[in-house]
Scaffold this active site. Structure first.
Site, short mmCIF file in Angstrom:
data_model
loop_
_atom_site.label_atom_id
_atom_site.label_comp_id
_atom_site.label_asym_id
_atom_site.label_seq_id
_atom_site.Cartn_x
_atom_site.Cartn_y
_atom_site.Cartn_z
N ARG A 113 0.81 -1.23 0.00
CA ARG A 113 0.00 0.00 0.00
C ARG A 113 0.84 1.27 0.00
NH1 ARG A 113 -3.22 -3.20 3.38
NH2 ARG A 113 -4.94 -4.03 2.17
N LYS A 135 2.18 11.27 -11.79
CA LYS A 135 1.35 10.30 -12.50
C LYS A 135 2.19 9.09 -12.84
CE LYS A 135 -2.08 12.80 -15.26
NZ LYS A 135 -2.47 13.05 -16.66
N GLU A 177 8.14 17.17 -25.86
CA GLU A 177 7.40 17.58 -24.66
C GLU A 177 7.78 19.02 -24.25
OE1 GLU A 177 4.95 15.78 -23.55
OE2 GLU A 177 5.44 13.64 -23.48
N LYS A 219 5.10 22.64 -16.23
CA LYS A 219 4.35 21.46 -15.81
C LYS A 219 3.84 21.64 -14.37
CE LYS A 219 3.69 16.66 -15.81
NZ LYS A 219 4.00 15.35 -16.31
N GLU A 229 -6.26 16.21 -11.96
CA GLU A 229 -6.87 16.47 -13.27
C GLU A 229 -8.39 16.49 -13.20
OE1 GLU A 229 -4.51 14.69 -16.42
OE2 GLU A 229 -6.27 14.69 -17.73
N ARG A 237 -5.03 20.31 -15.55
CA ARG A 237 -3.83 19.52 -15.86
C ARG A 237 -3.95 18.88 -17.25
NH1 ARG A 237 -0.63 15.25 -11.89
NH2 ARG A 237 0.91 14.70 -13.46
N ASN A 241 -2.05 17.55 -21.99
CA ASN A 241 -2.31 16.48 -22.95
C ASN A 241 -2.41 16.98 -24.38
OD1 ASN A 241 -2.39 14.24 -21.24
ND2 ASN A 241 -4.41 14.84 -20.51
N HIS A 244 -1.74 14.74 -27.24
CA HIS A 244 -1.74 13.37 -26.73
C HIS A 244 -3.02 12.59 -27.04
CE1 HIS A 244 1.81 14.75 -24.69
NE2 HIS A 244 2.00 13.59 -24.08
N HIS A 248 -1.48 9.43 -28.33
CA HIS A 248 -1.65 8.15 -27.63
C HIS A 248 -2.35 7.12 -28.51
CE1 HIS A 248 -1.30 9.69 -23.19
NE2 HIS A 248 -0.13 9.46 -23.74
N HIS A 261 7.44 7.86 -27.97
CA HIS A 261 6.38 8.73 -27.46
C HIS A 261 6.45 10.13 -28.08
CE1 HIS A 261 3.33 10.20 -24.76
NE2 HIS A 261 4.14 11.13 -24.29
N1 NAD Z 1 3.87 9.97 -16.03
C1 NAD Z 1 3.81 11.03 -16.82
O1 NAD Z 1 3.38 12.10 -16.41
C2 NAD Z 1 4.32 10.92 -18.22
C3 NAD Z 1 4.51 12.09 -18.99
C4 NAD Z 1 5.07 11.96 -20.25
C5 NAD Z 1 5.41 10.71 -20.75
N2 NAD Z 1 5.19 9.60 -19.99
C6 NAD Z 1 5.57 8.27 -20.45
O2 NAD Z 1 6.97 8.21 -20.59
C7 NAD Z 1 7.27 7.14 -21.48
C8 NAD Z 1 8.38 7.55 -22.42
O3 NAD Z 1 9.53 7.81 -21.67
P1 NAD Z 1 10.99 7.81 -22.35
O4 NAD Z 1 10.93 8.56 -23.62
O5 NAD Z 1 11.96 8.21 -21.32
O6 NAD Z 1 11.15 6.27 -22.80
P2 NAD Z 1 12.05 5.06 -22.29
O7 NAD Z 1 11.99 4.89 -20.84
O8 NAD Z 1 11.64 3.91 -23.13
O9 NAD Z 1 13.53 5.50 -22.71
C9 NAD Z 1 13.86 5.64 -24.07
C10 NAD Z 1 15.09 4.79 -24.42
O10 NAD Z 1 16.26 5.38 -23.85
C11 NAD Z 1 17.00 4.41 -23.08
N3 NAD Z 1 17.70 5.20 -22.05
C12 NAD Z 1 17.23 5.69 -20.89
N4 NAD Z 1 18.14 6.50 -20.32
C13 NAD Z 1 19.24 6.51 -21.12
C14 NAD Z 1 20.51 7.16 -21.09
N5 NAD Z 1 20.80 8.03 -20.12
N6 NAD Z 1 21.38 6.90 -22.09
C15 NAD Z 1 21.07 6.06 -23.12
N7 NAD Z 1 19.88 5.44 -23.22
C16 NAD Z 1 18.97 5.67 -22.23
C17 NAD Z 1 15.96 3.43 -22.64
O11 NAD Z 1 16.51 2.17 -22.35
C18 NAD Z 1 15.05 3.37 -23.87
O12 NAD Z 1 15.59 2.52 -24.81
C19 NAD Z 1 5.99 6.80 -22.22
O13 NAD Z 1 5.49 5.58 -21.74
C20 NAD Z 1 5.06 7.93 -21.82
O14 NAD Z 1 3.72 7.53 -21.78
C21 NAD Z 1 4.67 9.69 -18.74
ZN ZN Z 2 3.72 12.89 -23.20
#
Ligand code: NAD
Ligand code: ZN
Length: 355
Positions: A113, A135, A177, A219, A229, A237, A241, A244, A248, A261
């Site tokens: 939890r 989130k 972003e 943000k 949201e 919030r 999006n 998105h 998405h 993404h």
């Molecule tokens: N929670 C939220 O508010 C929120 C907001 C925006 C996006 N997201 C989510 O974030 C995700 C995308 O995140 P992302 O773009 O970081 O993707 P990711 O975590 O897949 O990373 C992208 C790639 O970079 C590699 N990597 C990570 N750090 C590295 C580094 N320092 N050097 C070399 N390679 C590295 C990873 O292994 C991967 O292959 C999506 O699922 C999206 O929905 C969430």
């Molecule tokens: Zn995003």
């Protein structure tokens, strides 16, 4: 630009530290103050750190990417903690991109939890966006991020030195972003990005720091006003999006394989900017200026699925919808966004045929 910067937020009970070459020290400090630390690391970057040998740190490495944000990914990580005797005093540290952060945040908020959670984002995208605001979530066959919670990390550490190894494609994904934040909230920031994009994509340190800081503050503006949201106005919030609703759906349609993404939301932002223009909200001059910026630096702006009914079906599952209408965050100027809830799916389909 100050290099060590602490942003504390009492309301959200979280703090964000921006500091270079600090990850190992940060994790060692957590290990000194806590009985047991589960440190979940993206396998691509595990060799960058030197805290691996601390006795009370249990290292778990994960090959990251959208594929880990699933029920199975959740089960694997949660059961690894349980098998290794996690207890209420254990803490979880996640070091990786947005996919790892989203999964680990969800695990932290649900195992026993709720465990204290520390987040060290290592992609540009996660530093400017996903690590901020609490989130988390995993995907289902019906769409993206449909299971998750709001759960603030205790501390977030943004260390830009970790970005040196990030492939260009991922830097551009993070930029998407950043430009989103400018488009919805800050015209001056958009102008600054137009001038500095080249330096930013080449990881110029001071430009990068400024862009990250600006993005985080935009943000936080929305997260502070509307953490869960629930607002339906321009302070919601949901403004974050922008791009998105479409983005998405594209990701989900291609099963997270064709685009990352940032690429998917780039197509989403241009399409939603065109919808804004079609509805008379955004001027054609401003729309053209945005498109020129995206085209000049070869950001994705179109995919043929935009014209197909299948996409509308997926969009209809979006979390922001209620009743029959699809909710969009649109822009009425560069730097200003609005909540738009007047389009049903037939209308969206028709507009997508025309733009
Ligand atoms: N929670 C939220 O508010 C929120 C907001 C925006 C996006 N997201 C989510 O974030 C995700 C995308 O995140 P992302 O773009 O970081 O993707 P990711 O975590 O897949 O990373 C992208 C790639 O970079 C590699 N990597 C990570 N750090 C590295 C580094 N320092 N050097 C070399 N390679 C590295 C990873 O292994 C991967 O292959 C999506 O699922 C999206 O929905 C969430
Ligand atoms: Zn995003």
């Amino acid at each position: 630009m100050q290099t060590n910067l602490l942003i504390k937020n009492k309301k959200l009970n979280t703090s964000i530290l921006i500091k270079k070459n600090y990850i190992s020290t940060f994790v060692k400090n957590i290990a000194r103050k806590n009985e047991k630390v589960f440190c979940v690391i993206d396998s691509k970057i595990k060799n960058k750190f030197n805290f691996i040998k601390e006795k009370n740190i249990k290292i778990i490495t994960i090959e990251c990417g959208e594929k880990i944000k699933t029920i199975n990914g959740y089960k694997d990580l949660a059961e690894k903690l349980i098998k290794n005797n996690v207890n209420r005093k254990s803490v979880l540290v996640a070091i990786g991109g947005g996919t790892l952060g989203d999964l680990a945040g969800f695990v932290s908020s649900t195992v026993l939890r709720g465990l204290d959670f520390f987040l060290i984002p290592t992609t540009l995208l996660s530093q400017v966006d996903s690590s901020i605001g609490g989130k988390n979530g995993i995907n289902t066959a019906y769409g993206k991020n449909l299971i998750g919670t709001f759960y603030q990390p205790k501390n977030v550490l943004i260390d830009i030195s970790v970005l040196d190894s990030l492939p260009k494609k991922e830097i551009k994904s993070g930029y998407a972003e950043i430009i989103k934040h400018a488009l919805i909230n800050d015209y001056a920031f958009f102008c600054w990005l137009e001038k500095n994009i080249n330096k930013l994509l080449n990881l110029n340190k001071s430009i990068l720091e400024k862009a990250i800081y600006k993005s985080i503050m935009i943000k936080l503006f929305y997260v502070r006003k509307d953490e869960k949201e629930s607002l339906l106005n321009s302070h919601s919030r949901a403004m974050l999006n922008f791009g998105h609703t479409i983005g998405h759906a594209i990701e989900s349609h291609y099963n997270y394989k064709k685009y990352n993404h940032g690429e998917a939301i780039s197509i989403g932002m241009i399409t939603e900017a065109k919808i804004s223009n079609y509805l008379g909200l955004l001027s054609s001059t401003e729309l053209d200026r945005i498109i020129i910026h995206f085209k000049k630096y070869k950001f994705k702006i179109f995919d043929r699925i935009l014209k197909e009914k299948k996409l509308i079906k997926i969009i209809s599952k979006d979390k922001k919808n209620f009743k029959d209408n699809i909710n969009f965050s649109l822009i009425n100027k560069i730097g200003s966004s609005i909540f738009y809830e007047k389009l049903n799916k037939d209308k969206v389909y028709k507009i997508l045929q025309k733009i």
